[in-house]
Design a protein around this motif. Structure first.
Motif, PDB file in Angstrom:
ATOM      1  N   GLY A  84      -6.511  -4.792  -2.004  1.00  0.00           N
ATOM      2  CA  GLY A  84      -6.830  -3.842  -0.949  1.00  0.00           C
ATOM      3  C   GLY A  84      -7.845  -2.793  -1.357  1.00  0.00           C
ATOM      4  O   GLY A  84      -7.931  -1.736  -0.736  1.00  0.00           O
ATOM      5  N   LEU A  85      -8.651  -3.085  -2.372  1.00  0.00           N
ATOM      6  CA  LEU A  85      -9.662  -2.153  -2.850  1.00  0.00           C
ATOM      7  C   LEU A  85     -11.046  -2.728  -2.578  1.00  0.00           C
ATOM      8  O   LEU A  85     -11.228  -3.949  -2.523  1.00  0.00           O
ATOM      9  CB  LEU A  85      -9.500  -1.907  -4.354  1.00  0.00           C
ATOM     10  CG  LEU A  85      -8.169  -1.279  -4.771  1.00  0.00           C
ATOM     11  CD1 LEU A  85      -8.092  -1.195  -6.295  1.00  0.00           C
ATOM     12  CD2 LEU A  85      -7.976   0.090  -4.128  1.00  0.00           C
TER      13      LEU A  85
ATOM     14  N   HIS B 215       1.164   1.002   5.513  1.00  0.00           N
ATOM     15  CA  HIS B 215      -0.089   1.737   5.356  1.00  0.00           C
ATOM     16  C   HIS B 215      -1.274   0.804   5.560  1.00  0.00           C
ATOM     17  O   HIS B 215      -1.154  -0.424   5.461  1.00  0.00           O
ATOM     18  CB  HIS B 215      -0.147   2.394   3.977  1.00  0.00           C
ATOM     19  CG  HIS B 215       0.820   3.527   3.820  1.00  0.00           C
ATOM     20  ND1 HIS B 215       0.691   4.709   4.493  1.00  0.00           N
ATOM     21  CD2 HIS B 215       1.951   3.637   3.067  1.00  0.00           C
ATOM     22  CE1 HIS B 215       1.678   5.523   4.168  1.00  0.00           C
ATOM     23  NE2 HIS B 215       2.467   4.897   3.307  1.00  0.00           N
TER      24      HIS B 215
ATOM     25  N   PHE C 148       0.840  -1.201   0.000  1.00  0.00           N
ATOM     26  CA  PHE C 148       0.000   0.000   0.000  1.00  0.00           C
ATOM     27  C   PHE C 148       0.872   1.247   0.000  1.00  0.00           C
ATOM     28  O   PHE C 148       1.814   1.356   0.795  1.00  0.00           O
ATOM     29  CB  PHE C 148      -0.921   0.030   1.219  1.00  0.00           C
ATOM     30  CG  PHE C 148      -1.950  -1.072   1.262  1.00  0.00           C
ATOM     31  CD1 PHE C 148      -2.294  -1.779   0.112  1.00  0.00           C
ATOM     32  CD2 PHE C 148      -2.584  -1.405   2.449  1.00  0.00           C
ATOM     33  CE1 PHE C 148      -3.238  -2.793   0.148  1.00  0.00           C
ATOM     34  CE2 PHE C 148      -3.526  -2.408   2.503  1.00  0.00           C
ATOM     35  CZ  PHE C 148      -3.854  -3.109   1.349  1.00  0.00           C
TER      36      PHE C 148
ATOM     37  N   GLU D 230     -14.869   6.914  -1.083  1.00  0.00           N
ATOM     38  CA  GLU D 230     -13.593   7.135  -0.419  1.00  0.00           C
ATOM     39  C   GLU D 230     -13.666   8.356   0.478  1.00  0.00           C
ATOM     40  O   GLU D 230     -14.238   9.390   0.123  1.00  0.00           O
ATOM     41  CB  GLU D 230     -12.476   7.295  -1.450  1.00  0.00           C
ATOM     42  CG  GLU D 230     -11.091   7.351  -0.804  1.00  0.00           C
ATOM     43  CD  GLU D 230      -9.964   7.203  -1.811  1.00  0.00           C
ATOM     44  OE1 GLU D 230     -10.266   6.971  -2.993  1.00  0.00           O
ATOM     45  OE2 GLU D 230      -8.789   7.305  -1.414  1.00  0.00           O
TER      46      GLU D 230
ATOM     47  N   CYS E 291     -12.308  -0.360   5.050  1.00  0.00           N
ATOM     48  CA  CYS E 291     -13.564  -0.334   4.290  1.00  0.00           C
ATOM     49  C   CYS E 291     -14.701  -0.596   5.266  1.00  0.00           C
ATOM     50  O   CYS E 291     -14.708  -1.601   5.981  1.00  0.00           O
ATOM     51  CB  CYS E 291     -13.551  -1.402   3.193  1.00  0.00           C
ATOM     52  SG  CYS E 291     -14.965  -1.306   2.069  1.00  0.00           S
TER      53      CYS E 291
ATOM     54  N   ASP F  29      -2.394   5.419   3.335  1.00  0.00           N
ATOM     55  CA  ASP F  29      -3.584   5.024   4.073  1.00  0.00           C
ATOM     56  C   ASP F  29      -4.825   5.430   3.273  1.00  0.00           C
ATOM     57  O   ASP F  29      -4.865   6.523   2.692  1.00  0.00           O
ATOM     58  CB  ASP F  29      -3.626   5.717   5.441  1.00  0.00           C
ATOM     59  CG  ASP F  29      -2.541   5.231   6.375  1.00  0.00           C
ATOM     60  OD1 ASP F  29      -1.997   4.132   6.133  1.00  0.00           O
ATOM     61  OD2 ASP F  29      -2.232   5.948   7.348  1.00  0.00           O
ATOM     62  N   LYS F  30      -5.830   4.553   3.276  1.00  0.00           N
ATOM     63  CA  LYS F  30      -7.068   4.856   2.568  1.00  0.00           C
ATOM     64  C   LYS F  30      -8.263   4.326   3.354  1.00  0.00           C
ATOM     65  O   LYS F  30      -8.138   3.362   4.114  1.00  0.00           O
ATOM     66  CB  LYS F  30      -7.068   4.241   1.167  1.00  0.00           C
ATOM     67  CG  LYS F  30      -6.164   4.941   0.171  1.00  0.00           C
ATOM     68  CD  LYS F  30      -6.416   4.440  -1.248  1.00  0.00           C
ATOM     69  CE  LYS F  30      -5.614   5.235  -2.266  1.00  0.00           C
ATOM     70  NZ  LYS F  30      -5.944   4.823  -3.658  1.00  0.00           N
ATOM     71  N   MET F  31      -9.411   4.984   3.132  1.00  0.00           N
ATOM     72  CA  MET F  31     -10.638   4.545   3.790  1.00  0.00           C
ATOM     73  C   MET F  31     -11.826   4.762   2.876  1.00  0.00           C
ATOM     74  O   MET F  31     -11.903   5.762   2.153  1.00  0.00           O
ATOM     75  CB  MET F  31     -10.850   5.319   5.107  1.00  0.00           C
ATOM     76  CG  MET F  31     -12.141   4.949   5.808  1.00  0.00           C
ATOM     77  SD  MET F  31     -12.379   5.847   7.359  1.00  0.00           S
ATOM     78  CE  MET F  31     -13.978   5.200   7.861  1.00  0.00           C
ATOM     79  N   TRP F  32     -12.758   3.804   2.913  1.00  0.00           N
ATOM     80  CA  TRP F  32     -14.010   3.910   2.162  1.00  0.00           C
ATOM     81  C   TRP F  32     -15.168   3.696   3.127  1.00  0.00           C
ATOM     82  O   TRP F  32     -15.138   2.797   3.973  1.00  0.00           O
ATOM     83  CB  TRP F  32     -14.087   2.857   1.061  1.00  0.00           C
ATOM     84  CG  TRP F  32     -13.039   3.015   0.005  1.00  0.00           C
ATOM     85  CD1 TRP F  32     -13.166   3.672  -1.189  1.00  0.00           C
ATOM     86  CD2 TRP F  32     -11.701   2.489   0.019  1.00  0.00           C
ATOM     87  NE1 TRP F  32     -11.991   3.601  -1.901  1.00  0.00           N
ATOM     88  CE2 TRP F  32     -11.076   2.883  -1.186  1.00  0.00           C
ATOM     89  CE3 TRP F  32     -10.974   1.737   0.942  1.00  0.00           C
ATOM     90  CZ2 TRP F  32      -9.765   2.530  -1.494  1.00  0.00           C
ATOM     91  CZ3 TRP F  32      -9.665   1.399   0.657  1.00  0.00           C
ATOM     92  CH2 TRP F  32      -9.072   1.784  -0.554  1.00  0.00           C
TER      93      TRP F  32
ATOM     94  N   HIS G 226      -5.602   0.077   4.924  1.00  0.00           N
ATOM     95  CA  HIS G 226      -6.831   0.310   4.169  1.00  0.00           C
ATOM     96  C   HIS G 226      -8.014  -0.094   5.040  1.00  0.00           C
ATOM     97  O   HIS G 226      -8.008  -1.171   5.654  1.00  0.00           O
ATOM     98  CB  HIS G 226      -6.844  -0.495   2.869  1.00  0.00           C
ATOM     99  CG  HIS G 226      -5.975   0.092   1.800  1.00  0.00           C
ATOM    100  ND1 HIS G 226      -6.021  -0.330   0.489  1.00  0.00           N
ATOM    101  CD2 HIS G 226      -5.040   1.082   1.833  1.00  0.00           C
ATOM    102  CE1 HIS G 226      -5.154   0.357  -0.228  1.00  0.00           C
ATOM    103  NE2 HIS G 226      -4.544   1.223   0.561  1.00  0.00           N
TER     104      HIS G 226
ATOM    105  N   LEU H 207     -12.668  -6.029   1.160  1.00  0.00           N
ATOM    106  CA  LEU H 207     -11.549  -5.591   0.330  1.00  0.00           C
ATOM    107  C   LEU H 207     -11.041  -6.761  -0.496  1.00  0.00           C
ATOM    108  O   LEU H 207     -10.989  -7.901  -0.014  1.00  0.00           O
ATOM    109  CB  LEU H 207     -10.413  -5.063   1.207  1.00  0.00           C
ATOM    110  CG  LEU H 207     -10.696  -3.775   1.997  1.00  0.00           C
ATOM    111  CD1 LEU H 207      -9.561  -3.493   2.965  1.00  0.00           C
ATOM    112  CD2 LEU H 207     -10.906  -2.596   1.058  1.00  0.00           C
TER     113      LEU H 207
END
Length: 382
Positions: free
Chosen positions: A375-376, A93, A43, A54, A97, A46-49, A95, A371
């Motif tokens: 990682g999506l 990082h 990654f 998003e 969701c 950092d990401k968040m949904w 993720h 995810l």
């Protein structure tokens, strides 16, 4: 728990207004938040949904939760054999969701369910033991209560840094099996003033809030705890309604004033009091959080008549099978004596839908991930 793309991931579920989940059923609770968390060296950030969209990771409440989890892991890492590996993962990082199966930011405790779910997931992912409710509180105050099932108290604590302001269970979800909950969804739209913003504004400007916190809350907590333990519905109902009324009186006492309830909300209040008066006893209690949607408490034998009454007083032009969801309920015919005695003017399309549920359990692990291997989110974002 699931192993994902060379690193690790975890998915959990927690409830809002604690919808009871049958342990043998694969279906989710009637109201819940679900979260998948994954960390990977691959990654880039950092990401968040949330609910397929998003979100910014700059939210200080999210960062507070992540920071405290990582702090606790680093504090104990020197005592473990795999501390080097864990330190490596902590620098990777992350993720996130998450999704709710009920309206978000509409006064139905979506933040409480969401942050409790996130913190519980992170705790399981990194093997953090101990009471996590203090961490969840840093995301959303009431999230500390969602870390447990059943009836839960948020303790004030004595420490200035708030470390002992945690949640404790008063009674389990099995304690009062006949208690039922009706969620009357008046609006699923995001409210204009968030709960945290509203509370900060009230703390600064409301004299009534100061009086409530010093004089009223200590007595009410003791009284309602006793009512729950004794399953005294009349006492439980009265305290619940008075507490709700006082919360919204504080909103009006705030400067400038905050308005969460609308005309339909006040119509529900009127209906509950008229119905209880007609029955000669308290059979239904209402409470409103920071939003227009009502949460009604009642005992199981009263559900058919009360739901039929709500459908009569708040008729829907699309009153099909989806208007009432959740636990099954048998409709009954209302007596003319009841209809005439209430003298309530129907409010067409005042409600969007009704959820019939009951007290439920706390966070739980589930198997399915939200995810994919990269990682999506598996569900396409919009």
């Amino acid at each position: 728990m699931a192993i994902m793309f060379g690193e690790t991931g975890m998915r959990t579920r927690t409830s809002s207004y604690q919808a009871l989940k049958n342990g043998s059923s694969p279906n989710p609770p009637l109201l819940c938040a679900e979260t998948t968390v994954a960390i990977s060296r691959s990654f880039s950030q950092d990401k968040m949904w949330l609910n397929g969209k998003e979100q910014s990771m700059d939210n200080p409440r999210i960062q507070n939760c992540l920071r405290e989890i990582r702090r606790r892991v680093r504090k104990r890492k020197t005592l473990e054999e795999n501390s080097t590996e864990q330190e490596d993962l902590l620098n990777c990082h992350i993720h996130i969701c998450s999704k709710n199966n009920f309206p978000t930011a509409a006064g139905l405790a979506s933040s409480a369910a969401g942050y409790a779910c996130l913190v519980f997931t992170l705790g399981k992912l990194f093997g953090v033991d101990g009471d996590l409710s203090e961490i969840a509180r840093q995301g959303s105050g009431s999230a500390c209560r969602s870390m447990y099932g059943g009836f839960v108290q948020w303790c004030t604590g004595d420490e200035e840094n708030g470390t002992d302001s945690v949640a404790q269970q008063v009674a389990s979800e099995k304690h009062w099996p006949s208690l039922r909950i009706l969620i009357l969804v008046v609006s699923n739209q995001k409210k204009g003033t968030s709960s945290s913003q509203g509370m900060q504004q009230s703390v600064r400007t409301s004299e009534l809030l100061k009086f409530r916190s010093e004089k009223v809350i200590p007595r009410q907590v003791n009284d309602i705890t006793q009512a729950i333990k004794e399953k005294d519905f009349s006492k439980f109902a009265e305290i619940t309604m008075k507490d709700s009324n006082q919360l919204h009186a504080i909103c009006q006492d705030t400067f400038p004033p905050i308005k969460y309830m609308n005309d339909t909300s006040w119509g529900i209040v009127e209906l509950v009091h008229k119905y209880n008066s007609f029955c000669g006893e308290t059979k239904v209690a209402y409470t409103f959080d920071a939003g227009p949607n009502a949460c009604l408490y009642l005992l199981e034998p009263c559900v058919p008549e009360v739901i039929s009454l709500i459908r009569y007083c708040f008729p829907s032009s699309s009153d099909g099978k989806h208007f009432i969801t959740g636990l099954p309920v048998q409709s009954v015919a209302l007596s003319q004596e009841l209809i005439q005695g209430l003298q309530f003017t129907p409010c067409p399309d005042g409600l969007q839908y009704i959820i019939h549920t009951q007290v439920g359990s706390g966070p739980e692990l589930v198997d399915e991930q939200m995810l994919d291997a990269n990682g999506l989110p598996k569900t396409k974002c919009t």
